[in-house]
Design an enzyme around this catalytic site. Structure first.
Site, PDB file in Angstrom:
ATOM      1  N   TYR A 482       0.847  -1.202   0.000  1.00  0.00           N
ATOM      2  CA  TYR A 482       0.000   0.000   0.000  1.00  0.00           C
ATOM      3  C   TYR A 482       0.881   1.250   0.000  1.00  0.00           C
ATOM      4  CZ  TYR A 482      -3.782   3.215   1.082  1.00  0.00           C
ATOM      5  OH  TYR A 482      -4.681   4.244   1.026  1.00  0.00           O
ATOM      6  N   SER A 562      -6.515   1.083  -4.441  1.00  0.00           N
ATOM      7  CA  SER A 562      -6.630   2.505  -4.138  1.00  0.00           C
ATOM      8  C   SER A 562      -5.252   3.163  -4.262  1.00  0.00           C
ATOM      9  CB  SER A 562      -7.235   2.693  -2.745  1.00  0.00           C
ATOM     10  OG  SER A 562      -7.649   4.016  -2.537  1.00  0.00           O
ATOM     11  N   ASP A 646     -17.860   4.280  -7.700  1.00  0.00           N
ATOM     12  CA  ASP A 646     -16.756   4.649  -6.811  1.00  0.00           C
ATOM     13  C   ASP A 646     -16.653   6.168  -6.766  1.00  0.00           C
ATOM     14  OD1 ASP A 646     -14.446   5.013  -5.379  1.00  0.00           O
ATOM     15  OD2 ASP A 646     -13.321   3.443  -6.414  1.00  0.00           O
ATOM     16  N   HIS A 681     -16.078   2.004  -3.743  1.00  0.00           N
ATOM     17  CA  HIS A 681     -14.645   1.852  -3.521  1.00  0.00           C
ATOM     18  C   HIS A 681     -14.304   0.543  -2.806  1.00  0.00           C
ATOM     19  CE1 HIS A 681     -10.667   3.500  -3.651  1.00  0.00           C
ATOM     20  NE2 HIS A 681     -10.500   3.411  -2.350  1.00  0.00           N
TER      21      HIS A 681
END
Length: 713
Positions: A482, A562, A646, A681
């Site tokens: 991430y 994301s 989203d 999302h």
């Protein structure tokens, strides 16, 4: 095991292997003459029309892309077997740690394969469970989700928020918990909000933007959101009568939030700039509403998180002059900074969480991304370290300062969350709820290794796999990361990880800079002008895994969602030859226009401002995935996933990236985009959709990596 699952698994012993590639005919995507000027640099944006996501031409393109993706994925042998095994691994009873309000305990429960967990309440620890709310009954397709709740101090009323199709916009309702009936009160068009009740149950504070009559539904999924506000809803009154409690008309980019202290005396008002963890604090005395507010922290130089209070005395967790976090005491009678007192000084480990139960400070640290828990007295003095069951992640320890018990969950890559009860006075720990497993954890092992990144920084990776692993470079490996927004990745259980390991794969989770695993300094080392460090860490992890014979390029897949989707997009464009497959989930791909949609502007705190700052534009332009695709490049097989609703990461990011990559791709490796309908999302996505998505991602990687899989064992 259920007969239908057993039958499906019996047929899954067939070899699933890579099929010969064949050229794909990608849907037509026309281009437009759109050129933007950034500080003298001309940047073309030929797919700007895809930002109009509800237009007929975009819908036609989306339908064509989904048809192509299904035509590629559906014929691959083994998808049904993968989905069946994933369902079997997911089919176990799951509980959250309970929280107590008054004499009632509140928790969530999933019997196994329910789309959404059901929330319950009970009187006392052994009371009869009553359904509080069942999100599975809110819509036929499971796409209406519970997005938040706030309980009164006595546990008699609940405000709860519902979101439709994964949107961040929510509608608040109020339920009488004893009767299970909803009151007439309804609050619409709230966003990034909690519900914090007054002590007398007369109403609650919540957050939102413009009033409903000033915002059209047609623009709600795209329009940038500014000027966050706090309102108060008094029960029995219409929303249009809700008074505005707090706003900052002088600063449109401040996100605000209000929380009532446990004693009901104060409203703590938080102000954050975008996604920055640093915040301002203002305190309002609810017993003297006409009194001036106390502007306790007026700059955003550090984080200030209130933990508890005893009258005017407050305990705060802060990073002020302490990047790893410390605990300070502040008395509102003498709120000046020179009177603040350090109670728990900064440690070498990052102070990740802090609660106060039974007048004891429970400090949750991260030691190399693993949980470490210490107990301190109210004066900050160390009582001792709390021993956890094993290496992994502990979370929870919630409660009020005067409570005598607390609950926490413990998990790691092969241990689903087990709920523990801790009696504070006796320091007695008991297992409160433990799931029954559908696999044998003893067949797997996890270890943490460290490698040296490009600039010499030591970076850890967690590796989980079947015991008996051979270091021959032939192990299919899924590298996940991430690296942003101060978010920490710790060992967590997921049925999909176990499935990947059962398929013979290695699950590798890398602790990238930009996260919060080593405190604020680690976060800042991967943000704005230093964002390239995150990509270097991820690329370095892949190189280390290959150099040490865990895997090889044809067997190495990368995945992230994301901000992690940005990570995958940037690394694929920078090192396309390093990876055997890539799965980019709901990624931020157009880094020059992320701040133009919904809440994207808030990310400038982490990414920088490409339209406002020349130096930050130049840094972003060098790694923006969309702008670094090059015609004639051999990119690895790539699957891009997004959702049509989203409103966090606008789907046009993925649309434009997919269309450009399909145009630029050389060779026959597929570039596919999977667009979920009536989903956002990710939050609140029903289990059925999550399982289908994972099955598609895994069968894509199976084919791309040439895996041989036998799930009958």
């Amino acid at each position: 095991m259920k007969p239908v699952l057993a039958a499906a698994l019996a047929s899954s012993s067939a070899v699933i292997a890579q099929q010969p590639a064949s050229p794909l005919k990608y849907p037509e995507a026309h281009t437009v003459e759109q050129v933007d000027d950034y500080f003298g640099t001309k940047v073309s944006d030929p797919y700007r029309w895809m930002e109009n996501v509800d237009s007929p031409e975009v819908k036609t393109w989306v339908d064509a892309e989904n048809t192509l993706t299904r035509s590629y994925l559906d014929p691959i042998p083994g998808r049904d077997a993968i989905k069946s095994r994933l369902l079997a691994l997911t089919d176990f009873e799951r509980f959250s740690a309970p929280g107590r309000q008054g004499k009632r305990y509140f928790y969530s429960h999933n019997t196994g394969l329910q789309n959404q967990s059901i929330f319950f309440w009970q009187e006392g620890l052994s009371g009869e469970p009553h359904v509080l709310i069942d999100p599975n009954t809110l819509s036929k397709d499971g796409t209406v989700a519970l997005n938040g709740m706030g309980l009164t101090d006595d546990g008699k009323l609940m405000a709860y928020a519902l979101s439709d199709a994964g949107s961040d916009w929510v509608t608040w309702h109020v339920r009488d918990i004893t009767t299970g009936k909803d009151l007439p009160d309804v609050i619409e068009w709230s966003k990034f909000s909690g519900a914090s009740w007054t002590k007398d149950n007369s109403g609650f504070f919540y957050e939102g933007y413009e009033r409903p009559d000033k915002l059209s539904k047609e623009s709600s999924l795209k329009t940038a959101n500014y000027f966050h506000k706090i309102y108060f809803h008094k029960l029995g009154t219409p929303q249009m009568s809700d008074p505005l409690v707090f706003e900052r008309p002088d600063d449109k980019e401040l996100n605000v939030g209000g929380s009532v202290t446990d004693d009901g005396r104060y409203l703590i008002i938080f102000m954050n700039r975008g996604t920055s963890p640093n915040n301002q604090i203002t305190i309002k005395d609810l017993e003297h509403p006409d009194a001036a507010t106390i502007k306790l922290v007026t700059t955003e130089e550090a984080t200030f998180d209130p933990i508890a209070n005893d009258g005017t005395y407050f305990w705060f967790k802060t990073t002020l002059d302490a990047p790893n976090g410390k605990v300070i005491g502040i008395d509102l009678k003498h709120p000046e900074r020179e009177n603040w007192k350090t109670l728990i000084p900064e440690s070498k480990n990052s102070l990740d969480g802090l609660t106060m139960v039974h007048d004891t400070l429970i400090a949750q640290y991260l030691a190399d991304a693993q949980s470490l828990v210490e107990l301190h007295g109210r004066d900050g003095k160390l009582i001792g370290r709390y021993e956890l069951p094993a290496i992994g992640t502990a979370s929870g320890f919630g409660g009020k300062r005067t409570d005598t018990e607390t609950f926490f969950t413990f998990t790691n890559f092969t241990t689903p969350a087990t709920v523990y009860r801790l009696e504070m006075a006796a320091m007695k720990t008991t297992v409160y709820r433990q799931p029954k497993l559908k696999f044998d954890p003893a067949k797997f092992e996890t270890k943490q290794v460290f490698f040296t990144s490009k600039d010499g920084t030591k970076v850890p990776i967690f590796l989980s796999y079947k015991k008996g692993l051979k270091l021959d470079g032939q192990n299919p490996t899924l590298l996940y990361g991430y690296g942003g927004f101060n978010i920490s990745l710790q060992p967590q259980f997921a049925p999909s990880y176990v499935l990947w390991m059962e398929m013979g794969g290695i699950y590798a989770q890398v602790t990238l800079r930009g996260g919060g695993e080593y405190g604020e300094a680690w976060h800042q080392a991967g943000m704005k002008l230093k964002k390239q460090n995150v990509f270097d860490d991820f690329i370095g992890a892949g190189e280390w895994l290959i150099a040490n014979k865990y895997t090889s390029t044809p067997k190495l897949a990368i995945q992230g969602g994301s901000n992690g989707g940005l990570l995958v997009g940037a690394c694929v464009t920078q090192r396309p030859e390093l990876f055997g497959a890539a799965v980019a989930q709901v990624g931020v791909m157009d880094m020059l226009r992320f701040d133009k949609f919904t809440i994207g502007w808030a990310w400038k705190a982490d990414y920088g401002a490409p339209s406002e700052n020349k130096e930050e534009f130049e840094a972003i332009y060098k790694y923006s995935p969309l702008h670094n695709l090059k015609r004639g490049t051999h990119y690895p097989p790539t699957l891009i996933t997004t959702a049509d609703h989203d409103d966090r990461v606008f789907p046009a990011h993925s649309f434009k990236f997919a269309a450009t990559m399909q145009k630029d791709q050389a060779g026959e490796n597929p570039v596919l985009i999977r667009i979920e309908t009536r989903a956002g999302h990710g939050a609140g996505m029903p289990l059925s959709k999550r399982v289908d998505l994972t099955a598609d991602e895994y069968i894509f990687m199976v084919k791309s990596l040439g895996m041989t899989v036998d799930l009958s064992q």
